[in-house]
Scaffold this active site. Structure first.
Site, PDB file in Angstrom:
ATOM      1  N   LEU A 106      -5.014  -1.610   7.633  1.00 35.38           N
ATOM      2  CA  LEU A 106      -5.731  -2.320   8.673  1.00 35.38           C
ATOM      3  C   LEU A 106      -6.321  -3.606   8.092  1.00 35.38           C
ATOM      4  CD1 LEU A 106      -6.210   0.933   8.965  1.00 35.38           C
ATOM      5  CD2 LEU A 106      -7.723   0.273  10.810  1.00 35.38           C
ATOM      6  N   GLY A 194     -11.970  -3.577   6.812  1.00 35.78           N
ATOM      7  CA  GLY A 194     -10.627  -3.688   6.250  1.00 35.78           C
ATOM      8  C   GLY A 194     -10.347  -2.414   5.481  1.00 35.78           C
ATOM      9  N   SER A 195      -9.251  -1.750   5.761  1.00 37.90           N
ATOM     10  CA  SER A 195      -9.101  -0.401   5.223  1.00 37.90           C
ATOM     11  C   SER A 195      -7.666   0.114   5.365  1.00 37.90           C
ATOM     12  CB  SER A 195     -10.059   0.529   5.958  1.00 37.90           C
ATOM     13  OG  SER A 195      -9.863   0.407   7.365  1.00 37.90           O
ATOM     14  N   ARG A 196      -7.531   1.417   5.144  1.00 39.17           N
ATOM     15  CA  ARG A 196      -6.240   2.076   5.273  1.00 39.17           C
ATOM     16  C   ARG A 196      -6.463   3.506   5.763  1.00 39.17           C
ATOM     17  NH1 ARG A 196      -2.738   3.086  -0.099  1.00 39.17           N
ATOM     18  NH2 ARG A 196      -2.153   5.224   0.375  1.00 39.17           N
TER      19      ARG A 196
END
Length: 225
Positions: A106, A194-196
């Site tokens: 993301l 902001g990530s996964r």
């Protein structure tokens, strides 16, 4: 996605998690407008810009899961950066047999609300403090700050969902607790900024998505059980 759909997505109301950030930005903006100094006026403009960014980042659009009890849905918006056979996270106690993992990255421009891939019961939650490497890297699944969730289906099979903090993300929010029953597409968390998100499928279940594909959380089908 049509122009109208894109417009509705941008104008979606923010999640309640945005409240303190919006309030802080608005306060700085008001202070800047109320003072005569050049520096504070610039600071006020920065506060207004920050509030506008938070309105966009925390947007929480409605999603309609496709019909079907045997579908595994995307847990987040973003781009698929990995589809691979790996062992599930040990803390989730899902065994050591390799299963398919679908990783979705993301960016700060994506919707960051996390959604349940299937209907089931939350039977395990394991939080791990860690580093803040680029979430698109494969090693982020083992070294970054993360929150692991095991979801048990009505037939007894398990699916793992992992929230992974990224390079500039510093806070993982999880809205559910062990014992909660959730429906497919239901909101369960959020990661700033902001990530996964990784989804570990049950043994024998193969994904029907590929690397580079764009995901829509709660709507895109990852696999069929």
């Amino acid at each position: 996605m049509s122009l109208i759909q894109s417009f509705k997505l941008v104008l979606s109301p923010p999640h309640r998690a945005a409240t303190p950030f919006l309030a802080a930005g608005a306060l700085v903006g008001l202070i800047g407008r109320a003072t005569p100094w050049r520096f504070t006026r610039l600071l006020g403009k920065a506060g207004i810009a920050f509030s506008a960014f938070c309105l966009y980042f925390f947007r929480d659009p409605k999603r309609t899961p496709p019909p079907g009890a045997n579908l595994v849905l995307a847990s987040a918006d973003g781009r698929v950066t990995g589809v691979s056979l790996v062992s599930p996270p040990p803390a989730l106690e899902m065994g050591t047999t390799p299963v398919w993992r679908v990783s979705t990255f993301l960016s700060v421009l994506d919707v960051h609300i996390n959604r349940m891939p299937v209907a089931g019961q939350v039977t395990k939650i394991a939080y791990h403090a860690g580093k803040f490497l680029n979430a698109s890297l494969d090693k982020a699944s083992e070294h970054n700050e993360r929150n692991e969730i095991r979801l048990t289906l009505p037939d007894g099979r398990n699916i793992g969902v992992v929230q992974i903090a990224g390079l500039i993300a510093r806070r993982i929010l999880c809205f559910v607790e062990e014992g909660d029953h959730l429906e497919a597409g239901e909101r369960f968390g959020l990661i700033r900024f902001g990530s996964r998100t990784d989804v570990y499928l049950p043994p024998g279940v193969e994904p029907i998505v590929v690397e580079g594909q764009t995901m829509i959380g709660g709507e895109t089908v990852l696999a069929k059980l």
